[in-house]
Motif scaffolding. Structure first.
Motif, PDB file in Angstrom:
ATOM      1  N   LYS A  75      16.341  43.101  25.299  1.00 28.95           N
ATOM      2  CA  LYS A  75      16.579  42.598  26.645  1.00 28.95           C
ATOM      3  C   LYS A  75      18.069  42.663  26.961  1.00 28.95           C
ATOM      4  CE  LYS A  75      12.724  39.478  27.639  1.00 28.95           C
ATOM      5  NZ  LYS A  75      12.375  38.119  28.108  1.00 28.95           N
ATOM      6  N   ALA A  76      18.380  42.661  28.252  1.00 26.82           N
ATOM      7  CA  ALA A  76      19.769  42.724  28.692  1.00 26.82           C
ATOM      8  C   ALA A  76      20.099  41.493  29.530  1.00 26.82           C
ATOM      9  CB  ALA A  76      20.011  43.992  29.503  1.00 26.82           C
ATOM     10  N   PHE A  77      21.357  41.075  29.487  1.00 24.08           N
ATOM     11  CA  PHE A  77      21.819  39.943  30.278  1.00 24.08           C
ATOM     12  C   PHE A  77      22.197  40.405  31.683  1.00 24.08           C
ATOM     13  CE2 PHE A  77      23.006  38.540  25.920  1.00 24.08           C
ATOM     14  CZ  PHE A  77      22.207  37.411  25.858  1.00 24.08           C
ATOM     15  N   THR A  78      21.936  39.567  32.657  1.00 31.13           N
ATOM     16  CA  THR A  78      22.380  39.845  34.025  1.00 31.13           C
ATOM     17  C   THR A  78      23.828  39.393  34.189  1.00 31.13           C
ATOM     18  OG1 THR A  78      21.681  37.692  34.896  1.00 31.13           O
ATOM     19  CG2 THR A  78      20.029  39.466  34.842  1.00 31.13           C
ATOM     20  N   THR A  87      31.603  30.671  31.493  1.00 31.68           N
ATOM     21  CA  THR A  87      32.217  29.513  32.151  1.00 31.68           C
ATOM     22  C   THR A  87      31.719  28.169  31.620  1.00 31.68           C
ATOM     23  OG1 THR A  87      30.543  29.681  33.921  1.00 31.68           O
ATOM     24  CG2 THR A  87      32.669  30.772  34.285  1.00 31.68           C
ATOM     25  N   GLU A  88      30.489  28.123  31.115  1.00 32.86           N
ATOM     26  CA  GLU A  88      29.917  26.830  30.726  1.00 32.86           C
ATOM     27  C   GLU A  88      29.895  26.570  29.225  1.00 32.86           C
ATOM     28  OE1 GLU A  88      26.096  26.229  32.490  1.00 32.86           O
ATOM     29  OE2 GLU A  88      26.804  26.585  34.544  1.00 32.86           O
ATOM     30  N   ALA A  89      29.842  27.592  28.399  1.00 36.88           N
ATOM     31  CA  ALA A  89      29.808  27.378  26.949  1.00 36.88           C
ATOM     32  C   ALA A  89      31.159  26.852  26.467  1.00 36.88           C
ATOM     33  CB  ALA A  89      29.462  28.689  26.237  1.00 36.88           C
ATOM     34  N   PRO A  90      31.181  25.811  25.648  1.00 38.20           N
ATOM     35  CA  PRO A  90      32.471  25.249  25.189  1.00 38.20           C
ATOM     36  C   PRO A  90      33.196  26.199  24.244  1.00 38.20           C
ATOM     37  CG  PRO A  90      30.617  24.192  24.069  1.00 38.20           C
ATOM     38  CD  PRO A  90      30.021  25.059  25.133  1.00 38.20           C
ATOM     39  N   PHE A 198      21.536  29.388  24.254  1.00 41.06           N
ATOM     40  CA  PHE A 198      22.404  28.488  25.026  1.00 41.06           C
ATOM     41  C   PHE A 198      21.994  28.478  26.491  1.00 41.06           C
ATOM     42  CE2 PHE A 198      26.016  27.771  27.820  1.00 41.06           C
ATOM     43  CZ  PHE A 198      26.527  26.568  27.341  1.00 41.06           C
ATOM     44  N   LEU A 199      21.649  29.656  27.018  1.00 38.67           N
ATOM     45  CA  LEU A 199      21.254  29.778  28.425  1.00 38.67           C
ATOM     46  C   LEU A 199      19.804  29.366  28.661  1.00 38.67           C
ATOM     47  CD1 LEU A 199      22.925  33.229  29.219  1.00 38.67           C
ATOM     48  CD2 LEU A 199      23.761  30.961  29.873  1.00 38.67           C
ATOM     49  N   LEU A 201      17.065  30.979  27.880  1.00 34.03           N
ATOM     50  CA  LEU A 201      16.289  32.103  28.389  1.00 34.03           C
ATOM     51  C   LEU A 201      15.005  32.252  27.577  1.00 34.03           C
ATOM     52  CD1 LEU A 201      19.145  34.748  28.851  1.00 34.03           C
ATOM     53  CD2 LEU A 201      18.175  33.206  30.567  1.00 34.03           C
ATOM     54  N   PRO A 202      13.933  32.751  28.180  1.00 38.21           N
ATOM     55  CA  PRO A 202      12.685  32.948  27.424  1.00 38.21           C
ATOM     56  C   PRO A 202      12.831  34.081  26.410  1.00 38.21           C
ATOM     57  CG  PRO A 202      12.496  33.845  29.656  1.00 38.21           C
ATOM     58  CD  PRO A 202      13.792  33.091  29.613  1.00 38.21           C
ATOM     59  N   ASP A 203      12.128  33.955  25.304  1.00 37.30           N
ATOM     60  CA  ASP A 203      12.117  34.969  24.238  1.00 37.30           C
ATOM     61  C   ASP A 203      13.521  35.344  23.775  1.00 37.30           C
ATOM     62  OD1 ASP A 203       9.298  35.187  24.393  1.00 37.30           O
ATOM     63  OD2 ASP A 203       9.483  36.577  26.077  1.00 37.30           O
ATOM     64  N   PRO A 204      14.330  34.387  23.315  1.00 38.14           N
ATOM     65  CA  PRO A 204      15.702  34.714  22.880  1.00 38.14           C
ATOM     66  C   PRO A 204      15.748  35.696  21.723  1.00 38.14           C
ATOM     67  CG  PRO A 204      15.088  32.485  22.202  1.00 38.14           C
ATOM     68  CD  PRO A 204      14.026  32.957  23.141  1.00 38.14           C
ATOM     69  N   VAL A 205      14.666  35.772  20.935  1.00 40.72           N
ATOM     70  CA  VAL A 205      14.654  36.688  19.798  1.00 40.72           C
ATOM     71  C   VAL A 205      14.697  38.150  20.261  1.00 40.72           C
ATOM     72  CG1 VAL A 205      12.151  36.879  19.630  1.00 40.72           C
ATOM     73  CG2 VAL A 205      13.541  37.106  17.565  1.00 40.72           C
ATOM     74  N   LYS A 206      14.327  38.408  21.504  1.00 44.74           N
ATOM     75  CA  LYS A 206      14.335  39.773  22.031  1.00 44.74           C
ATOM     76  C   LYS A 206      15.731  40.236  22.450  1.00 44.74           C
ATOM     77  CE  LYS A 206       9.522  39.816  23.560  1.00 44.74           C
ATOM     78  NZ  LYS A 206       8.596  40.027  24.699  1.00 44.74           N
TER      79      LYS A 206
END
Length: 328
Positions: A75-78, A87-90, A198-199, A201-206
């Motif tokens: 999968k790819a990030f938008t 911006t949000e991750a410490p 962290f986000l 998102l569904p199916d992070p393993v992908k």
């Protein structure tokens, strides 16, 4: 070679390899068959001076097995997801991951290319960083630039690195400090999953280790990159991979749909965006004027003559759009 001994033959003929690959089709998927073929082609040519590339029947068998096969892709990030993580991750926990994400997306880097990145490969200038990728899978060196807010993040991480360490750029980061331990290639492979978790998102393993490179190519294609630019960006020698990203580009699909819609109904103008970029309409122009409607952005104006009845205008996923109502 073990299989040849098992069936009692010393031949490397086309018929022999045809039987061999027919047996493999019972337990291997299409991509694995092609991997076996590639390895055999190189090894037999090197050790036995046999060129099996001319075996048309074998290639025809492999192509038949590939029909309808859909390979699994990371999968790819938008753009919005990347921006949210940045911006949000410490920074105290995710600074190294942020820098890897920036490098991976800006330079379409593979996990091993991030692992091989050295401090000498980065040149810091005022407001930008030039990054070299000398060691690549396709043996094609690449260069890319990091600017804007990304520049500040990478510079912050670079300044936290201990000076008396190895030349590897990426060092382990814990509790706001860099250690002397080099980040391993497997950890780079898990970073996509870490970001997805962290986000939420569904199916992070992908989100595998290849997701940063896929995200980069997808965002570049959605931004309007042509074939030549995309191949240069990712260092691809073959056009087939780049064609896939361009064909799957949401922006290209939206532009095609808008152009067809405009031919069917010229008074219906759809202004859409697939990936949170500045708005465009059917012909990809941001600025245009319709009777008493002025829709503006940052490119040249285009005047469209219509009837006095304002046409229907559809807005989809548009951001930073300014609409000026002008009374003439």
């Amino acid at each position: 070679m073990d299989w040849r001994l098992k069936i009692g033959t010393n031949s490397f003929s086309e018929d022999t390899l045809l039987v061999y690959f027919k047996e493999l089709t019972k337990k291997c998927k299409s991509s694995t068959l092609w991997s076996h073929y590639s390895m055999l082609k190189s090894t037999l040519n090197l050790k036995h001076n046999m060129n099996i590339e001319s075996y048309a029947k074998v290639r025809a068998l492999l192509k038949r097995q590939s029909e309808g096969y859909q390979p699994k892709k990371s999968k790819a990030f938008t753009g919005d997801e990347i921006y949210k993580f940045i911006t949000e991750a410490p920074d105290t926990k995710y600074l190294a991951t942020k820098v890897a994400l920036i490098m991976g997306v800006m330079g379409a880097c593979r996990s091993n290319e991030l692992y091989e990145m050295k401090t000498k490969d980065l040149q810091f200038f005022e407001g930008c960083i030039n990054v070299s990728v000398p060691i690549t899978k396709t043996k094609v060196p690449r260069n890319f630039t990091v600017t804007g807010d990304f520049y500040n993040i990478v510079k912050k991480y670079s300044e936290l690195r201990p000076s008396d360490v190895s030349s590897s750029f990426f060092l382990n980061f814990q509790n706001g400090k860099c250690t002397k331990q080099v980040i391993g290639i497997n950890k780079f492979g898990r970073m996509g999953k870490e970001i997805a978790e962290f986000l939420k998102l569904p199916d992070p393993v992908k989100y595998t280790g290849h997701c940063l490179r896929r995200s980069s190519a997808t965002l570049y294609a959605d931004g309007g990159a042509n074939m030549t630019a995309l191949k240069r960006h990712g260092g691809w020698k073959s056009a087939s991979v780049a064609e896939g990203y361009i064909a799957d580009s949401k922006k290209n699909k939206m532009d095609a749909a808008n152009k067809i819609l405009h031919q069917i109904n010229p008074n219906s103008i759809s202004i859409s965006n697939a990936n949170s970029c500045p708005s465009t309409y059917a012909d990809g122009v941001s600025n245009f004027t319709i009777d008493n409607f002025a829709i503006t952005n940052k490119t040249s104006d285009v005047n469209i003559n219509t009837t006095k009845t304002p046409p229907t205008i559809h807005f989809n996923n548009c951001h930073n759009l300014t609409i000026n109502f002008i009374n003439k």
